[in-house]
Design a protein around this motif. Structure first.
Motif, PDB file in Angstrom:
ATOM      1  N   SER A   1      -5.181  -2.394  -5.350  1.00 22.80           N
ATOM      2  CA  SER A   1      -5.273  -3.551  -4.467  1.00 22.80           C
ATOM      3  C   SER A   1      -6.563  -4.298  -4.763  1.00 22.80           C
ATOM      4  CB  SER A   1      -5.247  -3.119  -2.994  1.00 22.80           C
ATOM      5  OG  SER A   1      -6.324  -2.239  -2.711  1.00 22.80           O
ATOM      6  N   GLU A   2      -6.546  -5.600  -4.581  1.00 24.33           N
ATOM      7  CA  GLU A   2      -7.776  -6.375  -4.741  1.00 24.33           C
ATOM      8  C   GLU A   2      -8.780  -6.001  -3.654  1.00 24.33           C
ATOM      9  OE1 GLU A   2      -8.766  -8.382  -7.141  1.00 24.33           O
ATOM     10  OE2 GLU A   2      -6.902  -8.102  -8.250  1.00 24.33           O
ATOM     11  N   THR A   3      -8.274  -5.807  -2.425  1.00 20.03           N
ATOM     12  CA  THR A   3      -9.144  -5.403  -1.336  1.00 20.03           C
ATOM     13  C   THR A   3      -9.282  -3.884  -1.350  1.00 20.03           C
ATOM     14  OG1 THR A   3      -7.255  -5.299   0.180  1.00 20.03           O
ATOM     15  CG2 THR A   3      -8.498  -7.353   0.103  1.00 20.03           C
ATOM     16  N   LYS A   4     -10.480  -3.420  -1.050  1.00 16.36           N
ATOM     17  CA  LYS A   4     -10.748  -1.987  -1.066  1.00 16.36           C
ATOM     18  C   LYS A   4     -11.617  -1.628   0.133  1.00 16.36           C
ATOM     19  CE  LYS A   4     -10.451  -2.123  -6.077  1.00 16.36           C
ATOM     20  NZ  LYS A   4     -10.220  -3.585  -6.120  1.00 16.36           N
ATOM     21  N   ALA A   5     -11.362  -0.455   0.667  1.00 17.00           N
ATOM     22  CA  ALA A   5     -12.112  -0.014   1.844  1.00 17.00           C
ATOM     23  C   ALA A   5     -13.586   0.170   1.487  1.00 17.00           C
ATOM     24  CB  ALA A   5     -11.542   1.292   2.368  1.00 17.00           C
ATOM     25  N   PRO A   6     -14.490  -0.252   2.352  1.00 12.48           N
ATOM     26  CA  PRO A   6     -15.924  -0.051   2.098  1.00 12.48           C
ATOM     27  C   PRO A   6     -16.344   1.363   2.457  1.00 12.48           C
ATOM     28  CG  PRO A   6     -15.622  -1.161   4.188  1.00 12.48           C
ATOM     29  CD  PRO A   6     -14.246  -0.995   3.592  1.00 12.48           C
TER      30      PRO A   6
ATOM     31  N   ALA B   1      -1.019   7.220   3.575  1.00 13.06           N
ATOM     32  CA  ALA B   1      -1.685   8.322   2.878  1.00 13.06           C
ATOM     33  C   ALA B   1      -2.250   9.370   3.820  1.00 13.06           C
ATOM     34  CB  ALA B   1      -2.807   7.760   1.995  1.00 13.06           C
ATOM     35  N   ASP B   2      -2.748   8.948   4.980  1.00 11.36           N
ATOM     36  CA  ASP B   2      -3.408   9.899   5.878  1.00 11.36           C
ATOM     37  C   ASP B   2      -2.450  10.915   6.476  1.00 11.36           C
ATOM     38  OD1 ASP B   2      -2.120   8.005   7.389  1.00 11.36           O
ATOM     39  OD2 ASP B   2      -3.758   7.710   8.819  1.00 11.36           O
ATOM     40  N   SER B   3      -1.128  10.673   6.371  1.00 13.27           N
ATOM     41  CA  SER B   3      -0.158  11.635   6.903  1.00 13.27           C
ATOM     42  C   SER B   3       0.599  12.372   5.800  1.00 13.27           C
ATOM     43  CB  SER B   3       0.838  10.920   7.825  1.00 13.27           C
ATOM     44  OG  SER B   3       1.578   9.933   7.110  1.00 13.27           O
ATOM     45  N   LEU B   4       0.147  12.235   4.557  1.00 13.16           N
ATOM     46  CA  LEU B   4       0.788  12.934   3.442  1.00 13.16           C
ATOM     47  C   LEU B   4       0.107  14.277   3.209  1.00 13.16           C
ATOM     48  CD1 LEU B   4       1.219  10.074   0.791  1.00 13.16           C
ATOM     49  CD2 LEU B   4       2.997  11.081   2.247  1.00 13.16           C
TER      50      LEU B   4
ATOM     51  N   LEU C   1       0.734  11.424  -6.883  1.00 11.60           N
ATOM     52  CA  LEU C   1       0.388  10.003  -6.839  1.00 11.60           C
ATOM     53  C   LEU C   1      -0.820   9.684  -7.717  1.00 11.60           C
ATOM     54  CD1 LEU C   1       0.796   9.589  -2.989  1.00 11.60           C
ATOM     55  CD2 LEU C   1       2.270   8.536  -4.713  1.00 11.60           C
ATOM     56  N   ALA C   2      -0.744   8.531  -8.374  1.00 12.46           N
ATOM     57  CA  ALA C   2      -1.859   7.991  -9.154  1.00 12.46           C
ATOM     58  C   ALA C   2      -1.889   6.489  -8.934  1.00 12.46           C
ATOM     59  CB  ALA C   2      -1.704   8.332 -10.628  1.00 12.46           C
ATOM     60  N   ILE C   3      -2.983   5.863  -9.335  1.00  8.43           N
ATOM     61  CA  ILE C   3      -3.153   4.417  -9.146  1.00  8.43           C
ATOM     62  C   ILE C   3      -3.670   3.806 -10.437  1.00  8.43           C
ATOM     63  CG2 ILE C   3      -4.250   2.597  -7.796  1.00  8.43           C
ATOM     64  CD1 ILE C   3      -4.465   5.968  -6.279  1.00  8.43           C
ATOM     65  N   GLY C   4      -3.057   2.722 -10.866  1.00  9.83           N
ATOM     66  CA  GLY C   4      -3.570   1.972 -12.003  1.00  9.83           C
ATOM     67  C   GLY C   4      -4.835   1.239 -11.611  1.00  9.83           C
TER      68      GLY C   4
ATOM     69  N   ARG D   1      -9.347   4.498  -0.803  1.00  3.00           N
ATOM     70  CA  ARG D   1     -10.142   3.346  -1.232  1.00  3.00           C
ATOM     71  C   ARG D   1      -9.279   2.087  -1.282  1.00  3.00           C
ATOM     72  NH1 ARG D   1     -15.179   2.487  -0.774  1.00  3.00           N
ATOM     73  NH2 ARG D   1     -15.865   4.295  -2.007  1.00  3.00           N
ATOM     74  N   TYR D   2      -8.069   2.210  -1.812  1.00  8.96           N
ATOM     75  CA  TYR D   2      -7.199   1.041  -1.940  1.00  8.96           C
ATOM     76  C   TYR D   2      -6.496   0.771  -0.611  1.00  8.96           C
ATOM     77  CZ  TYR D   2      -8.036   1.650  -6.918  1.00  8.96           C
ATOM     78  OH  TYR D   2      -8.642   1.778  -8.140  1.00  8.96           O
ATOM     79  N   THR D   3      -6.355  -0.512  -0.282  1.00  7.87           N
ATOM     80  CA  THR D   3      -5.804  -0.899   1.012  1.00  7.87           C
ATOM     81  C   THR D   3      -4.715  -1.946   0.815  1.00  7.87           C
ATOM     82  OG1 THR D   3      -7.439  -2.669   1.306  1.00  7.87           O
ATOM     83  CG2 THR D   3      -8.054  -0.479   2.101  1.00  7.87           C
ATOM     84  N   GLY D   4      -4.095  -2.354   1.923  1.00  5.53           N
ATOM     85  CA  GLY D   4      -3.115  -3.422   1.848  1.00  5.53           C
ATOM     86  C   GLY D   4      -1.714  -2.957   2.211  1.00  5.53           C
ATOM     87  N   VAL D   5      -0.757  -3.854   1.994  1.00  9.69           N
ATOM     88  CA  VAL D   5       0.619  -3.660   2.456  1.00  9.69           C
ATOM     89  C   VAL D   5       1.240  -2.391   1.892  1.00  9.69           C
ATOM     90  CG1 VAL D   5       2.943  -4.650   2.405  1.00  9.69           C
ATOM     91  CG2 VAL D   5       0.974  -6.129   2.810  1.00  9.69           C
ATOM     92  N   LEU D   6       1.124  -2.174   0.590  1.00  9.61           N
ATOM     93  CA  LEU D   6       1.728  -0.992  -0.031  1.00  9.61           C
ATOM     94  C   LEU D   6       1.129   0.280   0.548  1.00  9.61           C
ATOM     95  CD1 LEU D   6       2.599  -0.439  -3.755  1.00  9.61           C
ATOM     96  CD2 LEU D   6       1.361   1.317  -2.498  1.00  9.61           C
ATOM     97  N   TYR D   7      -0.187   0.309   0.690  1.00  8.77           N
ATOM     98  CA  TYR D   7      -0.854   1.522   1.159  1.00  8.77           C
ATOM     99  C   TYR D   7      -0.614   1.764   2.644  1.00  8.77           C
ATOM    100  CZ  TYR D   7      -2.661   1.756  -3.485  1.00  8.77           C
ATOM    101  OH  TYR D   7      -2.724   1.864  -4.860  1.00  8.77           O
TER     102      TYR D   7
END
Length: 237
Positions: free
Chosen positions: A8-13, A88-91, A99-102, A77-83
């Motif tokens: 995601s372009e936006t990322k959690a601080p 993730a917090d309930s997996l 899971l992996a992220i490009g 770290r990655y946020t947004g609609v898909l995430y």
């Protein structure tokens, strides 16, 4: 099985102090060169090279000190609609392991890898020593493809830009289409990430899959309407 998500372009601080911890060590040379090249830019050059608006100056500033920045698991770290749809917090840990992220900066990371917040997209160009401006594809070459091709089975949910950084021959790809009133189809754009996040969740939680038909069966069992053509799964929404 490895499910590769788009970043995601936006990322959690924030995060905690500690070293970066990233998988796929064959990607380390390019990662290191990108970190070095970003850290040597002036802030104005950073903004210009990455084509960032003035509102993103603090994110650009963080690119200068990534090696010492706080880190957190990539899946947080990655946020947004898909995430949001992935949840993730309930997996459980077993689902995280699938899971992996490009990433433009890291090539690809596993869900639990510890990474800093950064600002770099697949279409960016970072000045290299000597004044050249290589594309992300030129920097990564075949390294991402080689790293992911070593996985037994890949479901590639990355967007086009990130898929091109390291295409995976034989990987299952996914698209979402809606049915219009006249019966024709339209590729879903706005909610595309949401549907991919839902699919990623059911695949991460479900039985192990090793074929495109297995992916379709898991999706159908979760109540999704899917079609299969070659190695592509279409979610009909």
């Amino acid at each position: 099985m490895l499910i590769v998500l788009p970043p995601s372009e936006t990322k959690a601080p924030g995060g905690s102090q500690g070293p970066m911890q990233v998988s796929f060590p064959s990607l380390d040379p390019v990662r290191s060169s990108l970190l070095d090249d970003l850290s040597t830019l002036s802030l104005p050059d950073m903004m210009s090279s990455l084509k960032l608006p003035a509102s993103k100056i603090e994110e650009a500033r963080e690119n200068l000190t990534l090696r010492s920045a706080p880190v957190m698991p990539a899946l947080f770290r990655y946020t947004g609609v898909l995430y949001d749809a992935l949840g993730a917090d309930s997996l459980p840990p077993a689902a995280w392991s699938r899971l992996a992220i490009g990433s433009a900066l890291f090539g690809v990371v596993r869900a639990g890898d510890l990474i800093p917040r950064y600002r770099l997209s697949g279409g960016s160009k970072v000045p290299a020593p000597g004044g050249s401006m290589p594309t992300m594809k030129a920097r990564w070459g075949e390294l991402i493809t080689s790293a992911l091709s070593a996985e037994p089975f890949v479901v590639d949910l990355r967007s086009g830009t990130y898929e091109k950084l390291g295409p995976v021959p034989g990987a299952v790809t996914v698209r979402a289409e809606s049915v219009l009133d006249n019966g024709t189809r339209k590729v879903v754009s706005h909610f595309n990430k949401h549907y991919k996040g839902e699919l990623a969740r059911v695949l991460a939680l479900g039985p192990a899959v090793s074929s495109v038909d297995d992916v379709a069966d898991v999706a159908r069992d979760a109540g999704m309407t899917v079609e299969v053509a070659g190695a592509q799964v279409t979610l009909v929404v």
